[in-house]
Design an enzyme around this catalytic site. Structure first.
Site, PDB file in Angstrom:
ATOM      1  N   GLY A   1       0.838  -1.203   0.000  1.00 58.91           N
ATOM      2  CA  GLY A   1       0.000   0.000   0.000  1.00 58.91           C
ATOM      3  C   GLY A   1       0.866   1.243   0.000  1.00 58.91           C
ATOM      4  N   GLY A   2       0.291   2.347   0.416  1.00 58.22           N
ATOM      5  CA  GLY A   2       0.978   3.630   0.361  1.00 58.22           C
ATOM      6  C   GLY A   2       2.035   3.771   1.451  1.00 58.22           C
TER       7      GLY A   2
ATOM      8  CB  THR B   1      -0.903   3.117   4.767  1.00 59.61           C
ATOM      9  OG1 THR B   1      -1.679   4.057   4.053  1.00 59.61           O
ATOM     10  CG2 THR B   1      -1.804   2.198   5.549  1.00 59.61           C
ATOM     11  N   GLY B   2       2.121   2.591   5.378  1.00 62.74           N
ATOM     12  CA  GLY B   2       3.182   1.668   5.782  1.00 62.74           C
ATOM     13  C   GLY B   2       3.902   2.158   7.028  1.00 62.74           C
TER      14      GLY B   2
ATOM     15  CD  GLU C   1       6.616  -5.990  -1.867  1.00 64.14           C
ATOM     16  OE1 GLU C   1       6.941  -5.241  -2.801  1.00 64.14           O
ATOM     17  OE2 GLU C   1       7.266  -6.981  -1.518  1.00 64.14           O
TER      18      GLU C   1
ATOM     19  CB  CYS D   1       3.148   0.003  -7.016  1.00 61.72           C
ATOM     20  SG  CYS D   1       3.415  -1.697  -7.530  1.00 61.72           S
TER      21      CYS D   1
HETATM   22  P1  NAD Z   1      -3.449   2.502   1.248  1.00 62.45           P
HETATM   23  O1  NAD Z   1      -2.116   2.620   1.899  1.00 62.45           O
HETATM   24  O2  NAD Z   1      -4.404   3.610   1.397  1.00 62.45           O
HETATM   25  O3  NAD Z   1      -4.211   1.200   1.801  1.00 62.45           O
HETATM   26  C1  NAD Z   1      -3.641  -0.082   1.705  1.00 62.45           C
HETATM   27  C2  NAD Z   1      -4.295  -0.983   2.737  1.00 62.45           C
HETATM   28  O4  NAD Z   1      -3.942  -0.553   4.046  1.00 62.45           O
HETATM   29  C3  NAD Z   1      -5.820  -0.987   2.684  1.00 62.45           C
HETATM   30  O5  NAD Z   1      -6.299  -2.288   2.890  1.00 62.45           O
HETATM   31  C4  NAD Z   1      -6.183  -0.109   3.877  1.00 62.45           C
HETATM   32  O6  NAD Z   1      -7.448  -0.395   4.404  1.00 62.45           O
HETATM   33  C5  NAD Z   1      -5.100  -0.498   4.852  1.00 62.45           C
HETATM   34  N1  NAD Z   1      -4.885   0.440   5.953  1.00 62.45           N
HETATM   35  C6  NAD Z   1      -5.058   1.782   5.963  1.00 62.45           C
HETATM   36  N2  NAD Z   1      -4.708   2.291   7.168  1.00 62.45           N
HETATM   37  C7  NAD Z   1      -4.311   1.249   7.932  1.00 62.45           C
HETATM   38  C8  NAD Z   1      -3.852   1.120   9.267  1.00 62.45           C
HETATM   39  N3  NAD Z   1      -3.696   2.182  10.067  1.00 62.45           N
HETATM   40  N4  NAD Z   1      -3.556  -0.113   9.732  1.00 62.45           N
HETATM   41  C9  NAD Z   1      -3.680  -1.194   8.935  1.00 62.45           C
HETATM   42  N5  NAD Z   1      -4.113  -1.138   7.667  1.00 62.45           N
HETATM   43  C10 NAD Z   1      -4.425   0.072   7.156  1.00 62.45           C
HETATM   44  O7  NAD Z   1      -3.162   2.170  -0.280  1.00 62.45           O
HETATM   45  P2  NAD Z   1      -4.191   2.112  -1.503  1.00 62.45           P
HETATM   46  O8  NAD Z   1      -4.684   3.483  -1.811  1.00 62.45           O
HETATM   47  O9  NAD Z   1      -5.162   1.014  -1.316  1.00 62.45           O
HETATM   48  O10 NAD Z   1      -3.179   1.630  -2.650  1.00 62.45           O
HETATM   49  C11 NAD Z   1      -2.341   2.494  -3.316  1.00 62.45           C
HETATM   50  C12 NAD Z   1      -0.910   2.419  -2.821  1.00 62.45           C
HETATM   51  O11 NAD Z   1      -0.452   1.063  -2.826  1.00 62.45           O
HETATM   52  C13 NAD Z   1       0.025   3.170  -3.752  1.00 62.45           C
HETATM   53  O12 NAD Z   1       0.941   3.908  -2.990  1.00 62.45           O
HETATM   54  C14 NAD Z   1       0.724   2.054  -4.527  1.00 62.45           C
HETATM   55  O13 NAD Z   1       1.974   2.389  -5.055  1.00 62.45           O
HETATM   56  C15 NAD Z   1       0.823   1.001  -3.475  1.00 62.45           C
HETATM   57  N6  NAD Z   1       1.021  -0.312  -4.100  1.00 62.45           N
HETATM   58  C16 NAD Z   1       2.237  -0.922  -3.963  1.00 62.45           C
HETATM   59  C17 NAD Z   1       2.473  -2.142  -4.595  1.00 62.45           C
HETATM   60  C18 NAD Z   1       3.790  -2.853  -4.455  1.00 62.45           C
HETATM   61  O14 NAD Z   1       3.859  -4.044  -4.781  1.00 62.45           O
HETATM   62  N7  NAD Z   1       4.835  -2.198  -3.994  1.00 62.45           N
HETATM   63  C19 NAD Z   1       1.465  -2.738  -5.344  1.00 62.45           C
HETATM   64  C20 NAD Z   1       0.235  -2.076  -5.461  1.00 62.45           C
HETATM   65  C21 NAD Z   1       0.021  -0.863  -4.835  1.00 62.45           C
END
Ligand code: NAD
Length: 485
Positions: free
Chosen positions: A239-240, A243-244, A259, A293
């Site tokens: 994810g983003g 958030t990570g 990731e 991503c």
């Molecule tokens: P996001 O970070 O908003 O959410 C990702 C997940 O995290 C969701 O399931 C969300 O509900 C969960 N989340 C949010 N807050 C949390 C918390 N406090 N605790 C636990 N879980 C939580 O990302 P998004 O908008 O769904 O996806 C887009 C991002 O993902 C982009 O930055 C993209 O580059 C990245 N991404 C990375 C890869 C990779 O392989 N590196 C692949 C696809 C997407």
């Protein structure tokens, strides 16, 4: 019918939480909306902290059940799941399109990749072998012999984003089960229903009841309770970056796979095949409406071929079929929602205010954003230095290859980078110097084989997916040493 559990609301009971082998409802539910039609396509229960604790409890028992399964049994169940997914491919593809807006042709491709990811996982389950150790290589060890093997880590929290809502889940569940772990899955709130469908499919394929627990809803509500729980051994997050960081802070000292996002650069050298480069870059920048991503975000073009490449890229961009994702000919569908499209619009406005020119696109209807090519954006515009995660790409001219490399490397996060050139020497030089986890030569940054090591290079990215590599990260070695003295 697999979709039934999620697609229909039974009164207030939206049973999309899988805890203790049972489908359960929560106090609240959220609508899942098709970003193109804006119709409600289903509902998902909103888990809370108490649900997270119950899921960890259940997964702890599931981990015991998984550990007891032989590698052959784990492999067989993953093969059965792959077979079932292949059989239900059309249903899954339609569900991906309905909840995420991904064009049906691309959703169908995603399901095919997910089948492959499960198959690779099934194959890796029986390849997770150790080796003997040369204890007698040092004085004092002559009478010792032994070996190491791989054990599961236990309970893994798998948290996934919306943009590849099925295959990215398979990249976590497949390796986790192959290595003998239990999982608590938290799919993206915008597109959780394919995760629910996949969970049903895995249970039907014979997965032990508590080996998979599923929490739909908002990660920021129950995420800390989940990732901070001492019985969760590992967090596998995609994810983003923000958030990570939040997740890492709440998790504490724990095995993490992160990731995160990126801002992928492409270098087009003076000797590049411009026709090939332009088509690859248009596809790489705009597939999945740029919500990728490893999507192409910045293109550095040698000054001597800049004008020709720009003309070719604009033509390739304008040839893309944009519109209804349910139609088979559509190549570019909507972004995930109006808010994300509005955010991209603001970033384009900011870049324009700083001197950028929009060469094509730049407009939207709701979440449907026209593929956009920009030039003259300054290096400090958000569109250039941050992840855009939308259908926009920026063009820059360069005179010196090493200068292009420095500019390509500027952002904090990186996954893939690419160069188009006919020179082997330049390709190798650039591949060594680009700060990325993968460098594509004569290909767009968005090329990925599900069996290759995949992850990020900097900015908090850590770990590798690509089945075999994830299986290793989701297991730990144990050494056994016999002393015959
Ligand atoms: P996001 O970070 O908003 O959410 C990702 C997940 O995290 C969701 O399931 C969300 O509900 C969960 N989340 C949010 N807050 C949390 C918390 N406090 N605790 C636990 N879980 C939580 O990302 P998004 O908008 O769904 O996806 C887009 C991002 O993902 C982009 O930055 C993209 O580059 C990245 N991404 C990375 C890869 C990779 O392989 N590196 C692949 C696809 C997407």
């Amino acid at each position: 019918m697999i979709a039934a559990v999620a697609a229909e609301r039974e009164g207030d009971a939206v049973r999309t939480l899988l805890i203790g082998g049972q489908w359960r409802a929560a106090e609240n539910a959220m609508a899942v909306v098709n970003p193109f039609t804006e119709e409600v396509v289903g509902y998902a229960a909103c888990a809370d902290g108490a649900n997270a604790l119950a899921a960890v409890d259940s997964a702890t028992r599931g981990a015991v059940a998984m550990r007891a399964l032989s590698s052959g049994a784990r492999s067989a169940l993953l093969h059965r799941a792959a077979d079932a997914l292949a059989r239900d491919a059309e249903t899954f593809a339609r569900a991906i399109t309905a909840e995420s807006g991904k064009p049906i042709a691309h959703a169908t491709r995603e399901v095919g990749r997910a089948v492959n990811t499960l198959r690779l996982s099934a194959e890796e389950a029986v390849r997770l072998t150790g080796e003997t150790l040369a204890f007698d290589s040092m004085p004092g060890g002559e009478m010792r012999s032994g070996f190491y093997f791989h054990e599961p880590v236990g309970v893994i929290a798998a948290i996934t984003p919306f943009n590849d809502p099925l295959n990215l889940i398979c990249h976590k569940l497949g390796p986790a089960f192959a290595a003998g772990n239990a999982v608590i899955l938290k799919p993206a709130e915008q597109a959780p229903l394919v995760g629910v469908m996949l969970a049903e499919l895995l249970l039907a394929a014979g997965l032990p009841a508590e080996a998979l627990n599923l929490l739909t809803g908002r990660g920021d509500v129950f995420g800390a309770a989940l990732v901070g729980h001492p019985d969760v051994a590992m967090i596998s997050f995609t994810g983003g970056a923000r958030t990570g960081e939040r997740i890492a802070a709440a998790a504490g000292a724990k095995r993490l796979a992160m990731e995160l996002g990126a801002n992928s650069p492409v270098i087009v050298a003076a000797d590049a095949d411009l026709a090939k480069a332009a088509i690859a870059c248009a596809s790489g920048a705009f597939s999945a409406a740029g919500q990728n991503c490893i999507g192409v975000q910045r293109i550095y073009v040698h000054a001597t071929c800049y004008d020709e490449f720009r003309a070719r890229l604009i033509a390739a961009t304008e040839a893309l079929v944009v519109g209804d994702p349910a139609l088979p000919e559509t190549e570019i569908g909507p972004m995930i929602g109006n808010a994300e499209a509005a955010r991209l619009e603001r970033r384009i406005d900011q870049a324009k205010a700083l001197g950028a020119t929009v060469l094509t696109g730049g407009t939207r209807q709701g979440a449907l954003f026209r593929p956009t090519v920009i030039e003259n954006a300054p290096d400090d515009a958000d569109l250039v230095c941050e992840e855009a995660f939308g259908p926009v790409v920026s063009l820059f001219a360069f005179a010196d290859l090493d200068d292009a490399i420095v500019r390509a490397n500027a952002p904090r996060h990186a996954i893939h980078a690419a160069i188009f050139t006919e020179s082997l020497r330049d390709a190798l030089h650039v591949a060594r110097r680009l700060e990325a986890a993968g460098v594509m030569v004569n290909d767009s940054t968005d090329y990925r084989l599900d069996a290759m090591p995949f992850g990020g290079a900097k900015g908090g990215n850590m770990g590798r997916e690509g089945v075999r590599f994830a299986v290793r990260e989701m297991s730990q070695t144990k050494t056994v040493c016999f002393n015959a003295a």
